[in-house]
Design an enzyme around this catalytic site. Structure first.
Site, short mmCIF file in Angstrom:
data_model
loop_
_atom_site.label_atom_id
_atom_site.label_comp_id
_atom_site.label_asym_id
_atom_site.label_seq_id
_atom_site.Cartn_x
_atom_site.Cartn_y
_atom_site.Cartn_z
N ASN A 126 0.86 -1.18 0.00
CA ASN A 126 0.00 0.00 0.00
C ASN A 126 0.90 1.23 0.00
O ASN A 126 1.43 1.61 1.03
CB ASN A 126 -0.89 -0.04 1.26
N HIS A 182 -9.60 1.35 4.82
CA HIS A 182 -8.34 1.62 5.51
C HIS A 182 -8.60 2.65 6.61
O HIS A 182 -9.38 3.58 6.44
CB HIS A 182 -7.30 2.15 4.52
N LYS A 225 0.21 4.30 -0.42
CA LYS A 225 -0.42 5.54 0.07
C LYS A 225 -0.09 6.70 -0.88
O LYS A 225 0.05 6.48 -2.09
CB LYS A 225 0.00 5.82 1.52
N GLU A 258 -6.95 5.10 7.64
CA GLU A 258 -6.68 6.50 7.29
C GLU A 258 -7.89 7.12 6.59
O GLU A 258 -8.17 8.30 6.76
CB GLU A 258 -5.42 6.58 6.41
N SER A 289 3.22 -1.67 10.50
CA SER A 289 4.66 -1.75 10.79
C SER A 289 5.24 -3.14 10.53
O SER A 289 6.13 -3.59 11.27
CB SER A 289 4.96 -1.29 12.22
N GLU A 319 -5.57 -4.63 10.62
CA GLU A 319 -4.56 -3.58 10.79
C GLU A 319 -4.86 -2.79 12.06
O GLU A 319 -5.64 -1.82 12.02
CB GLU A 319 -4.58 -2.63 9.59
N GLY A 330 2.24 2.61 10.71
CA GLY A 330 3.21 3.70 10.56
C GLY A 330 3.90 4.12 11.85
O GLY A 330 4.51 5.18 11.89
P1 PGA Z 1 2.66 0.54 7.60
O1 PGA Z 1 1.22 0.74 6.94
O2 PGA Z 1 3.22 -0.76 7.08
O3 PGA Z 1 3.45 1.72 7.16
O4 PGA Z 1 2.46 0.51 9.09
C1 PGA Z 1 0.37 -0.36 6.70
C2 PGA Z 1 -0.93 0.12 6.11
O5 PGA Z 1 -1.38 1.21 6.47
O6 PGA Z 1 -1.52 -0.56 5.27
#
Ligand code: PGA
Length: 252
Positions: free
Chosen positions: A9, A97, A11, A99, A215, A169, A175
């Site tokens: 992903n 997601h 982003k 976000e 992460s 997640e 992140g």
């Molecule tokens: P990350 O994000 O691996 O940077 O923690 C995962 C995601 O948001 O899909």
């Protein structure tokens, strides 16, 4: 048998030139690899999807989008539909997601509409669920995840639910550099699988791919992926460098 998947992903990252190079580097590394039953999916920003699907035609990865609208067409300025994605040969779409739930107030109803639109147009949703830190600390994480599934994907008929890929997640892990422990991930993935078995049946539960995200990187991927109910990962930060992403893929 359920499919194993590593999905990147991206982003809102990369210029066109950077995106093209990253995809080419990943494609070159995958060329020499024996992927067996593992699927590698790249989810770049919308504007790079056509370039990505062109390269994917000759390569061992598939392409997914990071979002889509719940309508098929019409007066929705700035939005992208499942019909458009399908016409570019995009086979997957990330829906729900955290976000998007957090910054764009995407609610359960809207997400259910998106899931339905994706299914209508033969695109497999990668549906994300997961609790925030306060919910885990309060011990409500199972209830929260169950409600997210109930409200947005468990409305599907069994034959449609079979098209869904789930991604657990935990929001506190996204992140932050703090991943869920393998035990925490396994515990939730098993819970999700049992919940699917209760809602649909054992076979559907056993066949559902459940990814871990948050992460996940080349250092911790192996111990997470080795868990019996963790079928791969949805990778954010670690999908932005070819070597790092490939190291995660080889951990599966
Ligand atoms: P990350 O994000 O691996 O940077 O923690 C995962 C995601 O948001 O899909």
């Amino acid at each position: 048998m359920r499919k194993k998947i590593v999905a990147g992903n991206w982003k809102m990252n990369k210029t066109f030139g950077e995106a093209e190079k990253l995809i080419a580097d990943i494609a070159a590394s995958l060329e020499g690899m024996e992927l067996k039953d593992t699927e590698v999916i790249l989810c770049p920003p919308f504007v790079y999807l056509e370039m990505a699907t062109d390269i994917a035609e000759e390569s061992k990865f598939r392409v997914g989008a990071q979002n889509m609208n719940d309508h098929d067409l019409g007066a929705f300025t700035g939005e992208i539909s499942a019909i458009m994605l399908n016409s570019l040969d995009v086979k997957y779409v990330i829906i729900g997601h955290s976000e998007r739930r957090q910054h764009y107030n995407e609610n359960h109803e809207f997400l259910a509409g998106k899931v339905n639109a994706a299914i209508r147009h033969q695109i497999q949703p990668i549906f994300c669920c997961g609790e925030i830190l306060a919910e885990r600390e309060a011990g409500t994480h199972f209830t929260i995840v169950k409600k997210q599934l109930d409200d947005s994907v468990f409305q599907l008929l069994p034959e449609h639910f079979k098209q869904v890929i789930l991604a657990y997640e935990p929001v506190w892990a996204i992140g932050t550099g703090v991943n869920a422990t393998p035990e925490q991930a396994q515990e939730m993935h098993l819970y999700i699988r049992e919940t699917i078995a209760e809602k649909y049946d054992r076979q559907i539960a056993d066949d559902t791919t459940i990814l871990y995200g948050g992460s996940c990187n080349s250092k911790n991927a192996r111990e997470l992926f080795i868990q019996p109910d963790v079928d791969g990962g949805l990778i954010g930060g670690s999908s932005l460098k070819a070597d790092e992403f490939i190291a995660v893929v080889t951990s599966l």
